[in-house]
Design a protein around this motif. Structure first.
Motif, PDB file in Angstrom:
ATOM      1  N   GLY A 248      14.676 -60.311  15.650  1.00  0.00           N
ATOM      2  CA  GLY A 248      13.257 -59.742  15.588  1.00  0.00           C
ATOM      3  C   GLY A 248      13.349 -58.540  15.368  1.00  0.00           C
ATOM      4  N   ASP A 249      14.182 -57.557  16.251  1.00  0.00           N
ATOM      5  CA  ASP A 249      14.480 -56.121  16.174  1.00  0.00           C
ATOM      6  C   ASP A 249      15.550 -55.792  17.088  1.00  0.00           C
ATOM      7  OD1 ASP A 249      13.262 -56.377  18.657  1.00  0.00           O
ATOM      8  OD2 ASP A 249      11.291 -55.743  18.057  1.00  0.00           O
ATOM      9  N   LYS A 250      15.851 -54.443  17.140  1.00  0.00           N
ATOM     10  CA  LYS A 250      16.777 -53.789  18.123  1.00  0.00           C
ATOM     11  C   LYS A 250      16.475 -54.307  19.384  1.00  0.00           C
ATOM     12  CE  LYS A 250      17.045 -49.460  18.707  1.00  0.00           C
ATOM     13  NZ  LYS A 250      17.426 -48.029  18.475  1.00  0.00           N
ATOM     14  N   ASP A 251      15.194 -54.271  19.897  1.00  0.00           N
ATOM     15  CA  ASP A 251      15.090 -54.833  21.289  1.00  0.00           C
ATOM     16  C   ASP A 251      15.498 -56.178  21.772  1.00  0.00           C
ATOM     17  OD1 ASP A 251      14.263 -52.290  21.724  1.00  0.00           O
ATOM     18  OD2 ASP A 251      12.171 -52.974  22.351  1.00  0.00           O
ATOM     19  N   GLY A 252      15.147 -57.077  20.474  1.00  0.00           N
ATOM     20  CA  GLY A 252      15.621 -58.348  20.653  1.00  0.00           C
ATOM     21  C   GLY A 252      17.145 -58.472  20.759  1.00  0.00           C
ATOM     22  N   LEU A 253      17.680 -57.699  20.071  1.00  0.00           N
ATOM     23  CA  LEU A 253      19.428 -57.857  20.002  1.00  0.00           C
ATOM     24  C   LEU A 253      19.870 -57.711  21.434  1.00  0.00           C
ATOM     25  CD1 LEU A 253      20.613 -56.054  16.831  1.00  0.00           C
ATOM     26  CD2 LEU A 253      21.404 -58.026  18.046  1.00  0.00           C
ATOM     27  N   PHE A 254      19.218 -56.510  22.029  1.00  0.00           N
ATOM     28  CA  PHE A 254      19.596 -56.108  23.554  1.00  0.00           C
ATOM     29  C   PHE A 254      19.266 -57.186  24.203  1.00  0.00           C
ATOM     30  CE2 PHE A 254      19.862 -53.798  27.645  1.00  0.00           C
ATOM     31  CZ  PHE A 254      21.164 -53.455  27.348  1.00  0.00           C
ATOM     32  N   ARG A 255      18.094 -57.733  24.152  1.00  0.00           N
ATOM     33  CA  ARG A 255      17.608 -59.114  25.096  1.00  0.00           C
ATOM     34  C   ARG A 255      18.630 -60.039  24.990  1.00  0.00           C
ATOM     35  NH1 ARG A 255      12.398 -56.695  24.323  1.00  0.00           N
ATOM     36  NH2 ARG A 255      11.276 -55.882  26.198  1.00  0.00           N
ATOM     37  N   ALA A 256      18.750 -60.586  23.869  1.00  0.00           N
ATOM     38  CA  ALA A 256      19.994 -61.442  23.601  1.00  0.00           C
ATOM     39  C   ALA A 256      21.194 -61.177  24.438  1.00  0.00           C
ATOM     40  CB  ALA A 256      20.003 -61.723  22.110  1.00  0.00           C
ATOM     41  N   MET A 257      21.749 -60.238  24.392  1.00  0.00           N
ATOM     42  CA  MET A 257      22.771 -59.932  24.830  1.00  0.00           C
ATOM     43  C   MET A 257      22.728 -60.097  26.472  1.00  0.00           C
ATOM     44  SD  MET A 257      23.957 -56.333  23.158  1.00  0.00           S
ATOM     45  CE  MET A 257      24.975 -55.740  24.526  1.00  0.00           C
ATOM     46  N   MET A 258      21.564 -59.532  26.953  1.00  0.00           N
ATOM     47  CA  MET A 258      21.434 -59.700  28.352  1.00  0.00           C
ATOM     48  C   MET A 258      21.424 -61.408  28.774  1.00  0.00           C
ATOM     49  SD  MET A 258      18.674 -56.792  29.602  1.00  0.00           S
ATOM     50  CE  MET A 258      17.457 -57.642  28.783  1.00  0.00           C
ATOM     51  N   GLU A 259      20.493 -61.912  27.912  1.00  0.00           N
ATOM     52  CA  GLU A 259      20.358 -63.458  28.199  1.00  0.00           C
ATOM     53  C   GLU A 259      21.484 -64.125  28.158  1.00  0.00           C
ATOM     54  OE1 GLU A 259      17.393 -64.467  25.389  1.00  0.00           O
ATOM     55  OE2 GLU A 259      15.597 -63.257  26.244  1.00  0.00           O
ATOM     56  N   GLU A 260      22.487 -64.047  27.155  1.00  0.00           N
ATOM     57  CA  GLU A 260      23.750 -64.791  27.082  1.00  0.00           C
ATOM     58  C   GLU A 260      24.589 -64.372  28.186  1.00  0.00           C
ATOM     59  OE1 GLU A 260      25.325 -64.534  23.099  1.00  0.00           O
ATOM     60  OE2 GLU A 260      23.766 -65.310  22.030  1.00  0.00           O
ATOM     61  N   ASN A 261      24.732 -63.164  28.659  1.00  0.00           N
ATOM     62  CA  ASN A 261      25.440 -62.758  29.764  1.00  0.00           C
ATOM     63  C   ASN A 261      25.072 -63.405  30.946  1.00  0.00           C
ATOM     64  OD1 ASN A 261      27.700 -60.908  30.073  1.00  0.00           O
ATOM     65  ND2 ASN A 261      26.573 -60.277  31.724  1.00  0.00           N
ATOM     66  N   SER A 262      23.671 -63.322  31.328  1.00  0.00           N
ATOM     67  CA  SER A 262      23.018 -63.909  32.476  1.00  0.00           C
ATOM     68  C   SER A 262      23.326 -65.409  32.347  1.00  0.00           C
ATOM     69  CB  SER A 262      21.393 -63.509  32.603  1.00  0.00           C
ATOM     70  OG  SER A 262      21.478 -62.240  32.683  1.00  0.00           O
TER      71      SER A 262
ATOM     72  N   VAL B  11      22.449 -47.962  32.526  1.00  0.00           N
ATOM     73  CA  VAL B  11      22.272 -46.797  33.391  1.00  0.00           C
ATOM     74  C   VAL B  11      22.159 -45.532  32.606  1.00  0.00           C
ATOM     75  CG1 VAL B  11      23.957 -45.344  34.610  1.00  0.00           C
ATOM     76  CG2 VAL B  11      24.131 -47.717  35.161  1.00  0.00           C
ATOM     77  N   SER B  12      22.531 -45.542  31.360  1.00  0.00           N
ATOM     78  CA  SER B  12      22.437 -44.520  30.292  1.00  0.00           C
ATOM     79  C   SER B  12      21.003 -44.305  29.627  1.00  0.00           C
ATOM     80  CB  SER B  12      23.614 -44.264  29.459  1.00  0.00           C
ATOM     81  OG  SER B  12      23.502 -45.379  28.444  1.00  0.00           O
ATOM     82  N   GLU B  13      20.658 -45.708  29.480  1.00  0.00           N
ATOM     83  CA  GLU B  13      19.328 -45.570  28.530  1.00  0.00           C
ATOM     84  C   GLU B  13      18.256 -46.303  29.219  1.00  0.00           C
ATOM     85  OE1 GLU B  13      19.580 -44.336  25.623  1.00  0.00           O
ATOM     86  OE2 GLU B  13      21.413 -44.169  25.329  1.00  0.00           O
ATOM     87  N   GLY B  14      18.323 -46.776  30.512  1.00  0.00           N
ATOM     88  CA  GLY B  14      17.277 -47.514  31.189  1.00  0.00           C
ATOM     89  C   GLY B  14      15.947 -46.467  31.411  1.00  0.00           C
ATOM     90  N   GLY B  15      16.069 -45.170  31.576  1.00  0.00           N
ATOM     91  CA  GLY B  15      14.920 -44.326  31.599  1.00  0.00           C
ATOM     92  C   GLY B  15      14.120 -44.324  30.305  1.00  0.00           C
ATOM     93  N   ARG B  16      14.940 -44.412  29.167  1.00  0.00           N
ATOM     94  CA  ARG B  16      14.158 -44.448  28.081  1.00  0.00           C
ATOM     95  C   ARG B  16      13.632 -45.722  27.476  1.00  0.00           C
ATOM     96  NH1 ARG B  16      19.004 -41.819  26.682  1.00  0.00           N
ATOM     97  NH2 ARG B  16      18.694 -39.535  26.747  1.00  0.00           N
ATOM     98  N   VAL B  17      14.235 -46.938  27.961  1.00  0.00           N
ATOM     99  CA  VAL B  17      13.526 -48.199  27.593  1.00  0.00           C
ATOM    100  C   VAL B  17      13.448 -48.970  29.048  1.00  0.00           C
ATOM    101  CG1 VAL B  17      14.685 -48.430  25.287  1.00  0.00           C
ATOM    102  CG2 VAL B  17      16.157 -48.857  27.350  1.00  0.00           C
ATOM    103  N   PRO B  18      12.216 -48.566  29.810  1.00  0.00           N
ATOM    104  CA  PRO B  18      12.101 -49.199  30.996  1.00  0.00           C
ATOM    105  C   PRO B  18      11.956 -51.030  31.024  1.00  0.00           C
ATOM    106  CG  PRO B  18      10.326 -47.745  30.398  1.00  0.00           C
ATOM    107  CD  PRO B  18      11.445 -47.440  29.356  1.00  0.00           C
ATOM    108  N   ASP B  19      11.001 -51.112  29.635  1.00  0.00           N
ATOM    109  CA  ASP B  19      10.834 -52.286  29.678  1.00  0.00           C
ATOM    110  C   ASP B  19      11.906 -53.398  29.775  1.00  0.00           C
ATOM    111  OD1 ASP B  19      11.262 -51.230  27.097  1.00  0.00           O
ATOM    112  OD2 ASP B  19      10.037 -52.930  26.014  1.00  0.00           O
ATOM    113  N   ILE B  20      13.158 -52.818  28.952  1.00  0.00           N
ATOM    114  CA  ILE B  20      14.372 -53.800  28.755  1.00  0.00           C
ATOM    115  C   ILE B  20      15.041 -53.717  30.065  1.00  0.00           C
ATOM    116  CG2 ILE B  20      16.534 -53.591  27.639  1.00  0.00           C
ATOM    117  CD1 ILE B  20      15.434 -52.707  25.055  1.00  0.00           C
ATOM    118  N   ALA B  21      14.834 -52.540  30.677  1.00  0.00           N
ATOM    119  CA  ALA B  21      15.762 -52.435  32.105  1.00  0.00           C
ATOM    120  C   ALA B  21      15.073 -53.297  33.141  1.00  0.00           C
ATOM    121  CB  ALA B  21      15.683 -50.984  32.562  1.00  0.00           C
TER     122      ALA B  21
END
Length: 224
Positions: free
Chosen positions: A61-75, A121-131
């Motif tokens: 979908g987009d860059k946020d989707g990429l990061f969410r996929a990383m989190m989901e697979e790791n979790s 840790v470094s980006e959580g403040g900029r992307v709180p929804d992803i955090a």
């Protein structure tokens, strides 16, 4: 223009699609750590991974989707390891908890997990929804699953667990120790797994010593 995530499952694509998916995830992980989440562009990811923008949109979908996929697979890998706890009710709590704890610590020790944590840790403040999504997908789900198992032990009279949620959080804190902080600050320093194994087993023994059912409690539960 923001493209909506198609929520396409990895299992729905063939081997070539899975290979492209992995290449995009690997490239994104590397660039997110190197440049930061906000400064990494879709063009950066595509140039590093190969493929096309259409493939990225289709898979994530987009860059946020990429990061969410990383989190989901790791979790998912952590939660899959937790399934071993529920697999056999005849396994003693010490054995089941030790098996899960060693698996959990091993996953936390892996470079991919450390990378995700450093990005947050470094980006959580900029992307709180992803955090926040990370906490829902990962830590909160892990605590909930573990609390469910601890409650089952209390219900069966195997352990005394007054508050399963608090006990689950305490257990996870005990077995990780300073591991997370160490991986964040010293990501390239190898861990001596023999030392980690010894620490985890000692932490579990300490946890269980506070949750043992005494003879009087066992009698009370049986008679009650």
């Amino acid at each position: 223009m923001v493209h909506k995530d198609t929520d396409r499952e990895p299992s729905a694509v063939g081997p070539r699609g899975l290979a492209r998916r992995k290449a995009l995830l690997d490239a994104a992980e590397c660039l997110f750590v190197e440049k930061g989440f906000e400064k990494t562009t879709l063009s950066d990811i595509i140039n590093k991974a190969g493929g096309s923008r259409a493939t990225l949109y289709e898979q994530f979908g987009d860059k946020d989707g990429l990061f969410r996929a990383m989190m989901e697979e790791n979790s998912a890998r952590i939660l899959d390891g937790m399934a071993a706890i529920h697999a056999d009710d005849t396994v003693p709590p010490e054995v089941a908890l030790t098996k899960f704890a060693l698996y959990f610590v091993q996953v936390l020790s892996e470079p991919q997990t450390a990378s995700i944590l450093r990005i947050l840790v470094s980006e959580g403040g900029r992307v709180p929804d992803i955090a926040e999504a990370f906490f829902r997908i990962g830590p909160e789900t892990t605590v909930a699953r573990l609390a469910c198992y601890l409650k089952s032990l209390d219900d069966a009279g195997s352990l005394r667990i007054d508050d399963p949620d608090v006990a689950a959080q305490a257990f996870l804190g005990m077995i990780t120790g300073n591991l997370v902080v160490r991986r964040l600050i010293l990501p390239h320093q190898p861990l001596a797994m023999a030392d980690v194994d010894h620490y985890v087993r000692q932490a579990i023994a300490l946890f269980l010593s506070g949750a043992r059912v005494t003879g009087l409690e066992a009698s009370s539960r049986t008679n009650g």
